[in-house]
Write a protein that holds these residues in place. Structure first.
Motif, PDB file in Angstrom:
ATOM      1  N   ALA A 245       4.095  11.235  -1.838  1.00  0.00           N
ATOM      2  CA  ALA A 245       2.978  10.457  -1.790  1.00  0.00           C
ATOM      3  C   ALA A 245       3.136   9.168  -0.918  1.00  0.00           C
ATOM      4  O   ALA A 245       2.244   8.577  -0.510  1.00  0.00           O
ATOM      5  N   VAL A 246       4.297   8.537  -0.482  1.00  0.00           N
ATOM      6  CA  VAL A 246       4.556   7.479   0.131  1.00  0.00           C
ATOM      7  C   VAL A 246       4.114   7.964   1.519  1.00  0.00           C
ATOM      8  O   VAL A 246       3.311   7.249   2.142  1.00  0.00           O
ATOM      9  N   LEU A 247       4.713   8.992   2.009  1.00  0.00           N
ATOM     10  CA  LEU A 247       4.017   9.403   3.257  1.00  0.00           C
ATOM     11  C   LEU A 247       2.890   9.698   3.546  1.00  0.00           C
ATOM     12  O   LEU A 247       2.448   9.575   4.546  1.00  0.00           O
ATOM     13  N   ALA A 248       2.343  10.200   2.469  1.00  0.00           N
ATOM     14  CA  ALA A 248       0.875  10.385   2.660  1.00  0.00           C
ATOM     15  C   ALA A 248       0.084   8.990   2.850  1.00  0.00           C
ATOM     16  O   ALA A 248      -1.108   9.069   3.473  1.00  0.00           O
ATOM     17  N   ARG A 249       0.383   7.964   2.500  1.00  0.00           N
ATOM     18  CA  ARG A 249      -0.350   6.688   2.445  1.00  0.00           C
ATOM     19  C   ARG A 249       0.036   5.963   3.702  1.00  0.00           C
ATOM     20  O   ARG A 249      -0.514   4.918   4.205  1.00  0.00           O
TER      21      ARG A 249
ATOM     22  N   SER B 187       0.754  -1.238  -0.013  1.00  0.00           N
ATOM     23  CA  SER B 187       0.094  -0.006   0.023  1.00  0.00           C
ATOM     24  C   SER B 187       0.718   1.258   0.113  1.00  0.00           C
ATOM     25  O   SER B 187       0.552   2.158  -0.646  1.00  0.00           O
ATOM     26  N   VAL B 188       1.856   1.444   0.743  1.00  0.00           N
ATOM     27  CA  VAL B 188       2.621   2.511   0.795  1.00  0.00           C
ATOM     28  C   VAL B 188       3.641   2.607  -0.387  1.00  0.00           C
ATOM     29  O   VAL B 188       3.671   3.784  -0.774  1.00  0.00           O
ATOM     30  N   LEU B 189       4.477   1.677  -0.335  1.00  0.00           N
ATOM     31  CA  LEU B 189       5.301   1.857  -1.592  1.00  0.00           C
ATOM     32  C   LEU B 189       4.941   1.237  -2.959  1.00  0.00           C
ATOM     33  O   LEU B 189       5.722   1.481  -3.935  1.00  0.00           O
ATOM     34  N   GLY B 190       3.793   0.531  -3.148  1.00  0.00           N
ATOM     35  CA  GLY B 190       3.504   0.097  -4.328  1.00  0.00           C
ATOM     36  C   GLY B 190       4.067  -1.006  -4.943  1.00  0.00           C
ATOM     37  O   GLY B 190       4.304  -1.080  -6.105  1.00  0.00           O
TER      38      GLY B 190
END
Length: 122
Positions: A78-82, A23-26
């Protein structure tokens, strides 16, 4: 030659940890079972790059202390937002270090590990 060639991030619940990092890093992981019923999920990597895995094993316990592995990303904001919606927490926000190094951040993952994130200058 790099000083680091493999890392392991402990997990109590391997599926939860896989879900967090996907989820965080895809990223997509390759689950496997190795010696002594140790369950692993391997991070994507090239044959010449640094490899690592999420690991569920009796001899490893997630914790917030100790060595911090820094995972690379080209989309740090974007990573930090997830991170929060995936069950983690941002411990150190995006921080600029140097034009030769780029930005870092530090998070707590779904298992309680402290993990670094690194975004090189582009």
């Amino acid at each position: 030659m790099n000083a680091l060639n493999w890392f392991e991030i402990p997990a109590n619940d391997l599926q939860r940890a896989i879900g967090f990092y996907q989820s965080v890093l895809g990223l997509s992981f390759t689950p496997d079972t190795c010696f002594d019923d140790v369950e692993i999920a391997v991070f994507p990597h090239s044959e010449t790059g640094v490899g690592g895995a999420l690991v569920k094993a009796a001899h490893l316990q997630p914790n917030a202390q100790g060595t911090i592995a820094y995972l690379g990303t080209s989309e740090l904001d974007a990573v930090l937002a997830r991170v929060p919606t995936a069950g983690g927490a941002v411990l150190k926000p995006k921080t600029f270090l140097h034009e030769d190094i780029g930005h870092i951040a530090v998070i707590r993952d779904s298992e309680g590990n402290t993990v670094g994130l690194h975004m090189p200058m582009q």
